[in-house]
Structure formats: structure tokens, C-alpha cells
Design a protein around this motif. Sequence first.
Motif, short mmCIF file in Angstrom:
data_model
loop_
_atom_site.label_atom_id
_atom_site.label_comp_id
_atom_site.label_asym_id
_atom_site.label_seq_id
_atom_site.Cartn_x
_atom_site.Cartn_y
_atom_site.Cartn_z
N LEU B 10 -8.60 11.80 0.66
CA LEU B 10 -9.47 11.05 -0.66
C LEU B 10 -8.45 9.85 -1.16
O LEU B 10 -9.06 8.69 -1.43
N ALA B 11 -7.33 10.16 -1.28
CA ALA B 11 -6.31 8.82 -1.64
C ALA B 11 -6.47 7.73 -0.62
O ALA B 11 -6.75 6.57 -1.05
N GLY B 12 -6.49 8.03 0.66
CA GLY B 12 -6.45 7.12 1.58
C GLY B 12 -7.84 6.07 1.47
O GLY B 12 -7.87 4.93 1.30
N GLU B 13 -9.00 6.77 0.96
CA GLU B 13 -10.32 6.18 0.91
C GLU B 13 -10.38 5.33 -0.35
O GLU B 13 -10.64 4.14 -0.36
N ILE B 14 -9.72 5.96 -1.64
CA ILE B 14 -9.58 5.19 -2.81
C ILE B 14 -8.66 3.76 -2.61
O ILE B 14 -9.19 2.76 -3.02
N VAL B 15 -7.47 3.84 -1.86
CA VAL B 15 -6.60 2.98 -1.82
C VAL B 15 -7.18 1.91 -0.86
O VAL B 15 -7.04 0.69 -1.09
N GLU B 16 -8.06 2.24 0.09
CA GLU B 16 -8.55 1.40 1.19
C GLU B 16 -9.62 0.40 0.37
O GLU B 16 -9.56 -0.87 0.43
N ARG B 17 -10.48 0.97 -0.74
CA ARG B 17 -11.32 0.28 -1.48
C ARG B 17 -10.38 -0.72 -2.33
O ARG B 17 -11.03 -1.77 -2.70
N ALA B 18 -9.28 -0.32 -2.71
CA ALA B 18 -8.84 -0.96 -3.99
C ALA B 18 -7.90 -2.06 -3.26
O ALA B 18 -7.80 -3.38 -3.88
N ALA B 19 -7.61 -1.80 -1.86
CA ALA B 19 -6.79 -2.74 -1.14
C ALA B 19 -7.97 -4.15 -0.88
O ALA B 19 -7.48 -5.21 -1.04
N LYS B 20 -9.13 -3.80 -0.68
CA LYS B 20 -10.15 -5.09 -0.46
C LYS B 20 -10.42 -5.49 -1.73
O LYS B 20 -10.56 -6.74 -1.61
N ARG B 21 -10.31 -4.95 -2.89
CA ARG B 21 -10.64 -5.63 -3.90
C ARG B 21 -9.42 -6.45 -4.37
O ARG B 21 -9.56 -7.38 -5.10
N ALA B 22 -8.19 -6.13 -4.00
CA ALA B 22 -7.13 -6.60 -4.33
C ALA B 22 -7.11 -7.86 -3.55
O ALA B 22 -6.69 -8.95 -3.99
N ALA B 23 -7.43 -7.76 -2.39
CA ALA B 23 -7.48 -8.95 -1.28
C ALA B 23 -8.47 -10.22 -1.73
O ALA B 23 -8.18 -11.32 -1.70
#
Lengths: 282, 282
Positions: B10-23
Amino acid sequence: MPRLMNGAELAGEIVERAAKRAASFLEKTGRKPCLATVLVGDDPASVTYVRMKQRRCAGAGVESRHVQLPAATTTAEAVAQVRELSEDPAVDGILVQHPVPAHVDERAVFEAIAPGKDVDGVTMHSFAAMALGEPGFLSCTPGGILRLLDAHGVEIEGKHAVVIGRSPILGKPAALLLLARNATVTVCHSRTADLKAVVRTADIVVAAVGKPEFVRGEWLKPGAAVVDAGYNPGNVGDVDFKSAEPVAGWLTPVPGGVGPTTIAVLLEQTVEAAWEGNSTPR
Amino acid sequence: MPRLMNGAELAGEIVERAAKRAASFLEKTGRKPCLATVLVGDDPASVTYVRMKQRRCAGAGVESRHVQLPAATTTAEAVAQVRELSEDPAVDGILVQHPVPAHVDERAVFEAIAPGKDVDGVTMHSFAAMALGEPGFLSCTPGGILRLLDAHGVEIEGKHAVVIGRSPILGKPAALLLLARNATVTVCHSRTADLKAVVRTADIVVAAVGKPEFVRGEWLKPGAAVVDAGYNPGNVGDVDFKSAEPVAGWLTPVPGGVGPTTIAVLLEQTVEAAWEGNSTPR
């Protein structure tokens, strides 16, 4: 037969002490502590509550200043008005009568109250302070409930307290104050699956649901302390007094239970705010 | 055998989305979202946590800035440091690693965090917002717990949730978030009279007590969802995994359960804070 938790008597004692402190404040500063009440609209029940609070103020040597706003007041107008009171050095406490009309953002109006003047304990700051054991004013009804239990020697620590209702100014703060006093606390509400079964396990029941005579004697554990924080039209509480009376160990009457202590705590906190505001900037 | 609530996935999914928004944030503003971490003293566990958080930041395109304060730092010094970060427009989120040394007033240091940068959800404002359903950042561990339950389809509404522990950043906010989701919520603690009997009635158990392998399988209602928010020395949770495994319906592993989701929510909220701070004054 349960012993009654007499709110009128307790409130009398609290108000007497507050009146003495209000008199010393007058002596020291040349003015009485002042509570500003704000009412938006003219809901008859709210008008009655506010008048009752003003009468109690007068009786205790606390000045009250009333701000009546029309029902059509906007959020921005109400916020501006409360902010003005927050900045007025002659005002010690501010009470915004709940509820405001539906089109007004009550939270925004509450948040315009300076924490040092939030004698009704409705701001987010006061809520968090209550919950986290930080200094601040209590939400008056939950504060009064704790005083009622203490005044009658009802043990709280280690007991199971069941709070029915989860409003921001009643159910939730009551639960958090009981938790701070080391009760095991359960919060129930309209979505609770088997309310009767939960209430049956309670040593202390706080009924704060706003449904007349909702909690019945058959639900109670024999000997439980039952606090009726409901106040429905026709002076009817949330507990069915008749069926609760033979089962409960302690019971608050309605009226004459939680109601008077609520106003007493309001007065006490107003005088407290005056003293604090007079010694520290706010 | 219970199904495991996999926090790492689950954390992997959340972080992936956050990383996209960070980019996207980097693309729009020319800088990465920035989390400031503040550590007072050199408690080895805290050093490890902070490093782990920094590594996760780096992996998600979030800059981290570390402020290391000596163990002898005074409350006033720590407050001043955090206030500086609150005012620094290049800092989006602030994390003060809990606990601070005993001589420092942790609450005062937390309150120096601007609400718009309180991505760890530790301020009184964030607490009240969580409790009252107002906008604000969540305390990360309780926020992660709700995400874990949701991700695995564990029903919350109408269920009985028992939270063991009542700390300001874990037990209390977890209870309030579960309440907001219409669970009937009981908060237990060291003074609870018969903890086993209470846990036995729970559909959802949140163990947040900080005692290794404290909650035992024999206490559980068969099929209960058990969230282990404990993280004791030696990677040991608050739940005795071995005895819980045959009884629970859902169970979080330690490590790999609540821990990773906590950091994921922290990252998510940091990126959120960057976006919000970039569009509104703070």
C-alpha cells in the motif's frame, strides 16, 4: 431508587464562588467581568437560553453584553462581529449561541473567538486543549457533567463510561474528559449496531443524543450512574426517567441536573477569563 | 489463517502517486517539495527513523532538510528553530521527531509548526481538525491505519473498534478517525479494568500501547481485524503475532504493516502541503 445528582444545588455553590471572585475583580479593576453573548436569528429556544444566561450573569455580578444579529446575517458579518468582541478589552468572555442559522458557517464564527475569551469552550483550540490536557476552557456542558459526577462521589477511574452522541460541543468533549480521568470510554451514535448491549456494559452513561426519553431503564446496568445531557422541548431529557429510576444508581433530573451546571461553568469560566485577561495580554 | 494487511505494498502505491505529484510540482515551480526534519538529541531509534524518512523523501522526489539540535537544546531554542522553518517559504512540511528530551516542552515545539506545514499532524489545530472533520493534515500513523483498513476492504461503519492506548499522536487520533467513519469506538489504556473482555468484543483492534507482544490471540474475537501500531525494539509489535494469527481475520505484520504506511502518508501530506502552500498564503 437512585440517588439524584442535584445540578441546581451544585450550580448554586459554583456560582456563589464565582460571584465572590467577580466581586474581588470589581474591587481590583473598577469593572465587572463581562460576558458577550451573540445570537444570530431569533430561534425561541435560543432566545430563552441567552436570557437565562444573562439573568445568571446579573445574579453573580457579571456584566452581560448582548449582540443580536438578524437571521440573514452572513458568515463574514458574524465573524467580523465576533472578532470585534475578541479585540475589545472590555469583554472577557464570548458566547456564540448554538446553533446559528444553516447558511452561516458556525465553525468559522466559533474560530473568531480569541482562545482566551472562549469561555464556552467551542473553538478548535479549546477542543484540542481539553483532549490533550493542555490549559484552556472547557466546553461547559461536559465540564458541568464532570463536576456533577465528582460532587456526588461517582468514581470515574477504571470505570466503563458510555457516551451516546458525538457532537463537537457535547459528546466528543465529554468522552475526552472522561478519558482524561482514566475511564474506559466508548462513544456510541446513530450507527452503533447494538446500542442497548453497549449501554448495558456501562458504569457511567452520558446521554447526549437529543432524542426525548430515548435511553430506557431496561438498557441500564443496575447501579449505573446516568447523566442526562438531553434537553428536548417540554423539559424532557434523553433518558426515560420513569423506567431508569428503579435501575440506575445515580441519575440526573431534567430539568435541574446538567442544565444548571452548564451555566454555572460558563459563569465560572467568564470570571476566570477576566482575571487571566487582566494579568496577561490576550 | 488471517489475511495480512500489507503495508509495504500500500505504501508503495501511495508513494508512487505522491512522487508523480512531486514531479509535477517541480515542473511547475522549479523546485522539489521540501520536508524539514527536526531532531533534538541523538536517540538511536529516532536517528534511524529520521534517516528512513529522508531516504523515502529522496526516492519520491521530495527534498529533505535536516535540522539536528543538541540534546541540551532548550524549549525556547527548539521553538525558535521550528518557527524559523514555519516562516521559510522554501520549506513545505515540518516534522519534529517524537520524543524530544524530557526537559523540552514537546507541545510548545509542536505548536511552533505552522498548521499549513504540519504534515505529521501533531499540532493542536491538526488534532482538532481531525476530531471535528475540518480540513487539516492527519497524524500520519492513524491516517495510515485508516488507509490500511480501507485498502483491504475492512468494513468500519457500525463496527466496534477498540483502541488500546491514548497518546496524542496515535491512540486518540486513531479513535477519532474511526469514530468519524462511524465505528463505535472504545478507548482502553493502563487503567482499563478488564482489557481482555473489552478486546473480546472488538471487530477492529488497534494496538497502540508500546508493550511488546502485549495483545494475545486468546483475547480476540475470531475474525477481528487487528492493527498492530506498536514498534518495539527488535522489530516486535504490540500484538503477539503467533497467537493472534489463528484467530484474527485480518492482521498487520510488524515490520511491513503500519510502519511503511505512516511514512507514505507523511510523504503524501508533504507534497500536498507544497501544492497548497504554492496556491495559498500560509
